[in-house]
Enzyme design. Sequence first.
Site, PDB file in Angstrom:
ATOM      1  N   MET A   1      -9.441  -3.364   7.963  1.00 15.04           N
ATOM      2  CA  MET A   1      -8.950  -3.499   9.124  1.00 15.04           C
ATOM      3  C   MET A   1      -8.074  -2.728   9.993  1.00 15.04           C
ATOM      4  SD  MET A   1      -7.807  -7.653   7.931  1.00 15.04           S
ATOM      5  CE  MET A   1      -7.645  -8.064   9.872  1.00 15.04           C
ATOM      6  N   GLU A   2      -8.090  -1.229   9.399  1.00 17.22           N
ATOM      7  CA  GLU A   2      -7.331  -0.194  10.144  1.00 17.22           C
ATOM      8  C   GLU A   2      -8.209   1.191  10.490  1.00 17.22           C
ATOM      9  OE1 GLU A   2      -6.082  -1.679   7.207  1.00 17.22           O
ATOM     10  OE2 GLU A   2      -5.097  -3.075   8.463  1.00 17.22           O
TER      11      GLU A   2
ATOM     12  N   GLY B   1     -12.570  -4.146   1.248  1.00 15.29           N
ATOM     13  CA  GLY B   1     -13.464  -5.053   0.764  1.00 15.29           C
ATOM     14  C   GLY B   1     -14.754  -4.447   0.468  1.00 15.29           C
TER      15      GLY B   1
ATOM     16  N   ASP C   1     -11.777  -6.541  -3.252  1.00 11.64           N
ATOM     17  CA  ASP C   1     -12.501  -7.730  -3.107  1.00 11.64           C
ATOM     18  C   ASP C   1     -13.774  -7.453  -2.535  1.00 11.64           C
ATOM     19  OD1 ASP C   1     -10.613  -7.882  -0.485  1.00 11.64           O
ATOM     20  OD2 ASP C   1     -12.752  -8.409  -0.088  1.00 11.64           O
TER      21      ASP C   1
ATOM     22  N   GLU D   1       0.860  -1.352  -0.104  1.00 11.47           N
ATOM     23  CA  GLU D   1      -0.272  -0.081   0.105  1.00 11.47           C
ATOM     24  C   GLU D   1       0.816   1.486   0.122  1.00 11.47           C
ATOM     25  OE1 GLU D   1      -4.031  -1.638   1.886  1.00 11.47           O
ATOM     26  OE2 GLU D   1      -2.360  -1.129   3.329  1.00 11.47           O
TER      27      GLU D   1
HETATM   28  N1  ADE Z   1      -9.245  -5.353   3.238  1.00  6.13           N
HETATM   29  C1  ADE Z   1      -9.567  -5.726   1.846  1.00  6.13           C
HETATM   30  N2  ADE Z   1     -10.394  -6.747   1.802  1.00  6.13           N
HETATM   31  C2  ADE Z   1     -10.922  -6.786   3.033  1.00  6.13           C
HETATM   32  C3  ADE Z   1     -11.617  -7.924   3.631  1.00  6.13           C
HETATM   33  N3  ADE Z   1     -12.315  -8.688   2.844  1.00  6.13           N
HETATM   34  N4  ADE Z   1     -11.603  -8.067   5.181  1.00  6.13           N
HETATM   35  C4  ADE Z   1     -10.941  -7.124   5.680  1.00  6.13           C
HETATM   36  N5  ADE Z   1     -10.229  -6.191   5.367  1.00  6.13           N
HETATM   37  C5  ADE Z   1      -9.996  -6.209   4.001  1.00  6.13           C
END
Ligand code: ADE
Length: 231
Positions: free
Chosen positions: A173-174, A79, A197, A13
């Site tokens: 996640m951050e 995501g 995703d 990143e």
């Molecule tokens: N970052 C990118 N895709 C993610 C996902 N599916 N879950 C958590 N963090 C992500």
Amino acid sequence: MTKLAIMGAMEEEIEPLLAHFTNVNVVEFANNKYYEVSHNGLDIVIAYSKIGKVFASLTATTMIEKFGCDTLLFSGVAGAINPELKIGDLIIADKLCQHDLDITAFGHPHGFVPGGSVFVETSKDLREVAKKVAVENNLKVIEGTIATGDQFVHSTERKNFIESTFKADALEMEGASVAVICDALDVPFFILRAISDSANGGADIDFDEFLKSSAVNSANYLIKIVEKLNK
Ligand code: ADE
């Protein structure tokens, strides 16, 4: 602004950001590397925190308290929840929440602990700059809610829970942990993500395939925003 922090969670990143700047000075602190650059008269510190809320909190706090950064920009991947968001698409957070923070046993809403709030808002000024840059560069950007948790979400069930509980558009996640730190330390901040995703079954396969290209999408847009901040 006197000093700008730019952070990601993973090496992929921030790699495109480091490639953009020259004369990088590396400072090691707390098992991590911080990359100092001076760009068109603007002092910048760049780092990737490692994945998750704890590492992201440590890095954000370090950039503000140790390096003296007074504005923070985050670039990375997420995501998708909102079906309008396809792989590679950009989202800027207007607010963030922690989807895995749960003391509902005591009657509190999901994402809430006493003394905090479910949602933390990002800087309106930084969002306005980003939106101007998007228009000028003909980039499609969605502004919405990002939900954060210490989980890689790869099931429709969990994704649906986050969608219905927080009305979130994307998850990662951050972001929300960085938001809590910046809010507490009164530092304007901005969270940008590009979709890697759709957080459903198969998200792990998509993530591996699209992490790099989506991280580049996010970084390229962030660089344009930095150039605008510098004017
Ligand atoms: N970052 C990118 N895709 C993610 C996902 N599916 N879950 C958590 N963090 C992500």
